[in-house]
Design a protein around this motif. Structure first.
Motif, PDB file in Angstrom:
ATOM      1  N   ASP A   1       4.475   9.062  -2.663  1.00 35.49           N
ATOM      2  CA  ASP A   1       5.791   8.426  -2.653  1.00 35.49           C
ATOM      3  C   ASP A   1       6.138   7.816  -1.301  1.00 35.49           C
ATOM      4  O   ASP A   1       7.300   7.553  -1.017  1.00 35.49           O
ATOM      5  CB  ASP A   1       6.866   9.454  -3.052  1.00 35.49           C
ATOM      6  N   LYS A   2       5.129   7.631  -0.466  1.00 39.01           N
ATOM      7  CA  LYS A   2       5.405   7.031   0.845  1.00 39.01           C
ATOM      8  C   LYS A   2       4.695   5.700   0.995  1.00 39.01           C
ATOM      9  O   LYS A   2       3.668   5.448   0.356  1.00 39.01           O
ATOM     10  CB  LYS A   2       4.960   7.989   1.956  1.00 39.01           C
ATOM     11  N   PHE A   3       5.290   4.869   1.829  1.00 39.37           N
ATOM     12  CA  PHE A   3       4.653   3.599   2.170  1.00 39.37           C
ATOM     13  C   PHE A   3       3.526   3.895   3.161  1.00 39.37           C
ATOM     14  O   PHE A   3       3.691   4.708   4.073  1.00 39.37           O
ATOM     15  CB  PHE A   3       5.662   2.652   2.816  1.00 39.37           C
ATOM     16  N   ARG A   4       2.405   3.220   2.972  1.00 42.41           N
ATOM     17  CA  ARG A   4       1.272   3.479   3.859  1.00 42.41           C
ATOM     18  C   ARG A   4       1.035   2.252   4.737  1.00 42.41           C
ATOM     19  O   ARG A   4       0.992   1.123   4.250  1.00 42.41           O
ATOM     20  CB  ARG A   4       0.043   3.773   3.011  1.00 42.41           C
TER      21      ARG A   4
ATOM     22  N   ASP B   1       0.864  -1.175   0.000  1.00 43.33           N
ATOM     23  CA  ASP B   1       0.000   0.000   0.000  1.00 43.33           C
ATOM     24  C   ASP B   1       0.902   1.226   0.000  1.00 43.33           C
ATOM     25  O   ASP B   1       1.960   1.221   0.628  1.00 43.33           O
ATOM     26  CB  ASP B   1      -0.894  -0.006   1.254  1.00 43.33           C
TER      27      ASP B   1
ATOM     28  N   ASP C   1       0.937   5.813  -0.525  1.00 42.65           N
ATOM     29  CA  ASP C   1       0.205   7.063  -0.667  1.00 42.65           C
ATOM     30  C   ASP C   1       1.229   8.041  -1.229  1.00 42.65           C
ATOM     31  O   ASP C   1       2.161   8.442  -0.526  1.00 42.65           O
ATOM     32  CB  ASP C   1      -0.309   7.512   0.714  1.00 42.65           C
TER      33      ASP C   1
END
Lengths: 98, 524, 501
Positions: free
Chosen positions: A87-90, A83, A85
């Motif tokens: 360029d970050k991991f959610r 998952d 959001d």
């Protein structure tokens, strides 16, 4: 005979972040007991005068120069993310504090 | 050329270099064999037919343009699924990594690509290399080409079965406690665990960092040496990688074929790794091999290694401890599957725990729990600390032994291939299967397994293990090649030539080769 | 605890003796991360500085940054530590989404540096020696952003986002021994200690030492011991107190809070607490489910660090003068009053003032310009003074004033020009035509004209009413458009008027 209890296995499972079912805990309690009984024999010969070996080859001081090498692209870095959001991991809400 | 797949990598190399065969032809022949037999063998988790043929065509074009390529350029190879490949899923046999395609290549994968080898696909293994049978693969077991009802060894059963069923002349394996050598032994193939640090671990999905080593899986000693030369040598990305300059293993293997190569070689027989506990046919072939060696001029010396008795115990503490930490990263955040708990709130902690419960198989959970226990407060000294001391004692035993002999030998495994399910219910019985191979990993010394015959009682392959002092991998190849030649001369054939002809599935029989690969694209 | 419920500070000290301990994390300013070649940069796009190693991808392996080892050894030496002959990395195992490998690569029983001492000086002049237990190396975690919920805090968030750019950045954690005897000075000891660490890492050049960017982070341990008892109290650990002032406030708050609780018959829970900058209080963290069993073991993917004694001595030779000693020396050399010197230090201007003096300026002039006009301009544009202008330029400016080429007022205009990128002070003087008119001939002409135009003033001056000269001086300065040295104008006015002072 080691005394591995189900509570202990449940605690270990918590430390190892595995949501074991009660059946798994019961089975692992028995198995872990047997395995621990069998491997505990290492203590027989591990006398204080024997140094521990953590690495098979005795190397020291293996360093890398402080030189930047190219990183992955952001898309490569996130390519396997379950998952994301932007360029970050959610991740789901975090219960424990740091 | 119908027998292309039966040729050794060395022979293929010769034909490719003189351009009497193309890499595309060689690659297609192996893809055809995979298509024909892998439904039964199940050595592969992924076959990259199209990419392999494209790579083969590129090698052919370069050779046609007069470029001088390495000896193995154009030769196909199978890659154990523990190694990261940028263009193929890399699952380590685990459901938790289902479908994961890494954004990078393992160093050894990069090296085989750079040397022009053709990657056929990824081979099956016990989940995270934990096991001796491939029965712990999340994707179903691999079958032993000698008898489909039997295990191909493990964890690298896929690689060993791939070479012994002629699906690939070469394969890469990884050996933490015997995962290259034991499968080689039970499938009648050759496998080498190099000196710890001799081959890069970067990109090899870690089981136990201080024990893991990547190595060649082949049908001949020379082929293993040729592949070793490609993958070996220093890698700055692996801090435990040795900076030594290594001699050519291929040259060493060829030197072993000279007359009198065995004369005066001191061969140590480890008392603790022979006699009781070995299947009769295994013991018999081992004794016969010693007799042959003796007749060829080698000096057989009995060696005692008293600490080997504690090797399994130490191994099953060190490995789970390191594995419990190495496998912590499988947490559903950056890669791999994510599984939500069936009920209750969705928190990071609960999702991680549910993912790890669903994604890890029973053996992985068992070892993680064991390793967590061995490292936990109050138990460290008794378990992990003591195990590391045993490691010192085992190194000392090796040092003492190698002060008296040039190489050590033992059967590679206590038995021939056992039947599926035989040891699944009893973890300790499965663990005891590694008794012969574990000491080399604990001490970091190189070890090789090569076929030394078929057990009379079941007609299944028996392996000879050879060990050499650390960094003396070349000695393994010289001695191994000599023993291989000696044994094959005594038999009058190679061992694998006695393997049963595998049933070729009707649907592929006679299919035009140019289309066969497409049906094997993807997971098989 | 509400502020009203806290025990009065003096009363708390009467009843209890505070015992302190600090863990300060210093982020090193190496070019790359601790264990991989990704850039160690602040403020880049999320997850741009990542690789299989710092993302904890399967198969990733660590490689130790030589510069980080060097910096750690130098820092250890600057703290008076012994440097280990044999040091190892260990894995500290715990699950947390900002920790890519779900273990931190740290050091456990074999740290790189240990047994150090740091003497700090409080405002009263009291010297306190803080014993350093160890300084060890480790890697930083990634950065979490909590989304949803009220305040962006972890509690009540709907989900969180992870950026691993900071993951793997090299840290040195400096752990003190228990600090006893701090008494009423305890909060100040906390602040001064952290300030001293910050100053040292800055002097060494091993860290950017910007607390606002998290380069230096402090965890403060506080416990209270009832007077007359020799049993240590239960301690709390207040995490991430990230400004010097907060360290002081947090320690003071914990002393008052714990004292109130203990005095009311309560007990202190050993726990992690969080400092809230806005409200000035600490609050209990949620107890960890993992019960702190970190299962440390030697990192098998890294080999031991065994710095040779020769290397350690080479590095020792590169150590700068200890900041405290340097301050003492500089204050004496420059002859600054305490307040003047403190002003320079507190404004973080010691280095530039020193460099300005080294470039030839007088000490007081250098101080005056940096803490005055440069600081004012920097403040106005919200940047640090040392980023605005080079010490050499300030020295050149001062030189022009001393030579009489510029008045202070003109010099301020020149400074603006220099800051505006118009060139060196001399170039600005020329391009803007700002030099003091030093040709007496032109001045005398102007003065004679002004005196002739104001005969009543001339008469007063001749009568000895010298202060009346001001009107003439003003007229002359106006005529010269300010480009005249007022002192010289005055001299000449009196001379031309024939007055005797």
């Amino acid at each position: 005979m080691s005394e591995i209890t189900a509570e202990q296995v449940a605690h270990l499972a918590n430390l190892a972040r595995i949501d074991l079912s009660s059946e798994e805990i019961a089975r692992l309690t028995t198995e872990l007991g047997q395995i621990v009984d069998s491997v505990a024999k290492v203590a027989e010969v591990a006398t204080p005068d024997v140094p521990a070996t953590s690495h098979p080859m005795p190397l020291t001081n293996v360093f890398r120069a402080d030189t930047v090498v190219p990183s992955l692209t952001v898309e490569q870095a996130l390519s396997g993310a379950p998952d994301r959001d932007g360029d970050k991991f959610r991740v789901p809400a975090i219960l424990d504090e740091e | 050329m119908t027998n292309v797949i039966k040729l050794s990598a060395a022979d293929l190399s010769g034909l490719l270099v003189e351009r009497s065969i193309s890499s595309v032809e060689v690659t297609q022949a192996h893809l055809d064999q995979i298509a024909a037999v892998d439904t039964g063998v199940h050595a592969f988790l992924h076959v990259a037919g199209e990419a392999a043929l494209a790579a083969a065509a590129r090698v052919d074009a370069r050779r046609a343009a007069g470029e001088v390529l390495g000896p193995l350029a154009g030769v196909p190879i199978a890659i154990k699924d523990v190694l990261a490949t940028i263009d193929m899923p890399s699952t380590a046999g685990s459901k938790i990594l289902e479908g994961w395609i890494p954004p990078y290549d393992a160093t050894v994968v990069r090296r085989v690509r750079d040397a022009g080898l053709i990657l056929l696909g990824k081979t099956n293994m016990d989940e995270f290399a934990m096991g001796s049978s491939t029965e712990f693969s999340a994707y179903g077991p691999t079958h032993n080409p000698w008898d489909y009802d039997r295990i191909p060894g493990g964890s690298g059963g896929g690689s060993a079965a791939a070479v012994s069923s002629f699906e690939a002349p070469l394969a890469l394996g990884s050996d933490t406690g015997g995962s290259i050598r034991q499968p080689a032994a039970v499938t009648g193939s050759v496998g080498v665990k190099p000196t710890y640090g001799g081959v890069s671990r970067y990109g090899s999905i870690a089981l136990a960092s201080s024990l893991d080593q990547v190595g060649p899986v082949t049908r001949t000693v020379l082929d293993a040496a040729l592949l070793h030369d490609v993958i070996g040598g220093h890698d700055p990305l692996d801090s435990t990688s040795l900076t030594d300059t290594w001699p050519s293993m291929a040259a060493a293997a060829r030197a072993g074929l000279a007359d009198g190569a065995l004369t005066g070689v001191r061969v140590g027989v480890i008392k603790e790794l022979s006699g009781d506990g070995f299947q009769a046919g295994v013991a018999q072939r081992f004794t016969e091999t010693l007799t042959l060696l003796s007749a060829a001029g080698a000096e057989i010396v009995e060696i005692s290694a008293p600490s080997f008795e504690y090797a399994i115990a130490a191994y099953y503490l060190i490995l789970p401890a390191e594995a419990s930490s190495n496998l912590a990263r499988f947490d559903s955040v950056r890669f791999g599957i994510r599984v939500n708990p069936e009920d209750g709130p969705l928190t990071s902690e609960r999702v991680m725990a549910a993912t790890r419960d669903a994604g890890f198989g029973p053996e992985v959970k068992r070892r993680i729990i064991l390793g967590t226990y061995a490292l936990s407060a109050g138990y460290y000294d008794a378990y992990y600390g003591s195990a590391q001391k045993v490691r010192t004692l085992i190194q000392r035993d090796f040092d003492a032994a190698f002060s008296k002999v040039d190489v050590l030998v033992s059967p590679s495994a206590p038995t021939t291939a056992f039947k599926f399910g035989e040891k699944m219910a009893d973890p300790m019985a499965m663990y005891l299967n590694d008794v012969t191979t574990i000491p080399a990993n604990l001490a970091g010394v190189p070890g090789m397994s090569l076929p030394m015959g078929l057990a009379p009682e079941d007609g299944l392959p028996v392996g000879l293990q050879i060990m050499a002092p650390a960094k003396m991998d070349a000695r393994l190849y010289s001695f191994g090649a000599a023993v291989e030649a000696l044994l094959e001369a005594s038999w009058g054939h190679t061992l694998l030539s006695r393997a049963p002809e595998l049933a070729r599935r009707e649907m592929f029989a006679g299919t035009a080769t140019s289309t066969a690969f497409t049906s094997t694209e993807g997971a098989v | 605890m509400k502020k009203a419920e806290l025990m009065d500070y003096d009363k708390a000290l009467e009843l209890f003796e505070p015992v302190l301990g600090f863990e300060v994390h210093v982020e090193l300013n190496t070019k790359t991360k601790m264990f991989c070649g990704c850039a160690n940069e602040f403020g880049q796009g999320a997850n741009t500085n990542t690789c299989p190693t710092c993302l904890g991808l399967p198969g990733g392996l660590p490689q130790v940054n030589a510069k980080a080892i060097e910096s750690s050894i130098r820092l250890g030496l600057a703290l008076g530590c012994e440097i280990a002959e044999y040091s190892r990395f260990a894995r500290k195992n715990y699950f947390y989404p900002d920790t890519a490998k779900n273990f931190q690569t740290s050091q456990y029983d074999e740290p790189i540096a240990f047994n150090g001492q740091l003497t700090i000086e409080l405002e009263s002049g009291r010297l306190v020696t803080v014993d350093i237990e160890r300084a060890h190396m480790e890697d930083d975690a990634g950065k979490l952003t909590h989304v949803g919920g009220a305040t962006g805090r972890i509690q009540g968030a709907d989900y969180s986002l992870v950026d691993y750019n900071r993951g793997g950045v090299p840290l040195v954690e400096i752990v003190t021994q228990m600090i006893e005897g701090g008494e009423a000075d305890s909060p100040e000891i906390g602040r001064t200690y952290v300030a001293a660490i910050r100053e040292i890492v800055k002097a060494l050049g091993v860290s950017n030492a910007r607390m606002e960017e998290g380069n230096v982070r402090c965890d403060a341990n506080v416990s209270l011991r009832p007077r007359g008892s020799n049993v240590l109290g239960t301690r709390t650990e207040t995490k991430n107190v990230n400004s010097l002032r907060s360290v002081e406030r947090a320690v003071r708050y914990e002393i008052q809070r714990q004292a109130a609780l203990l005095h009311a018959g309560g007990t202190i829970t050993q726990e992690t607490r969080h400092w809230h900058e806005d409200t000035g209080i600490t609050s209990a963290g949620r107890p960890k489910s993992d019960a702190d069993d970190y299962r440390y073991f030697p990192e098998p993917d890294l080999v031991p660090v065994a710095p040779s004694r020769e290397w350690v001595e080479e590095l020792r030779a590169t150590l700068p003068e200890p900041p405290a000693a340097r301050r003492k020396r500089l204050q004496a050399e420059w002859g600054f009053a305490n307040l003047e010197f403190q002003d320079v230090v507190n404004s973080d201007l010691l280095d530039v003032v020193e460099a300005t003096i080294a470039a030839g300026a007088a000490a007081q002039a250098a101080r005056k310009w940096w803490t005055g006009e440069v600081a004012r301009l920097a403040n106005a544009s919200g940047v640090s003074a040392d980023s605005l202008v080079q010490p050499a330029q300030v020295a050149a400016l001062i030189e022009l004033v001393v030579a009489g080429t510029l008045t202070d007022r003109l010099a301020r205009q020149v400074l603006e020009g220099v800051i505006g990128g118009e060139g060196t002070p001399l170039e600005v003087v020329e391009s803007r035509g700002l030099a003091v008119v030093s040709d007496d001939g032109a001045l005398i002409a102007a003065i004679d004209e002004a005196l002739a135009a104001q005969p009543d003033v001339l008469a007063k001056i001749r009568d000895g009413k010298v202060q009346a000269a001001g009107a003439v001086i003003g007229a002359v300065m106006k005529a010269m458009r300010g480009q005249a040295d007022a002192a010289r104008v005055r001299e000449l006015v009196l001379e031309r008027a024939g007055a005797a002072e």
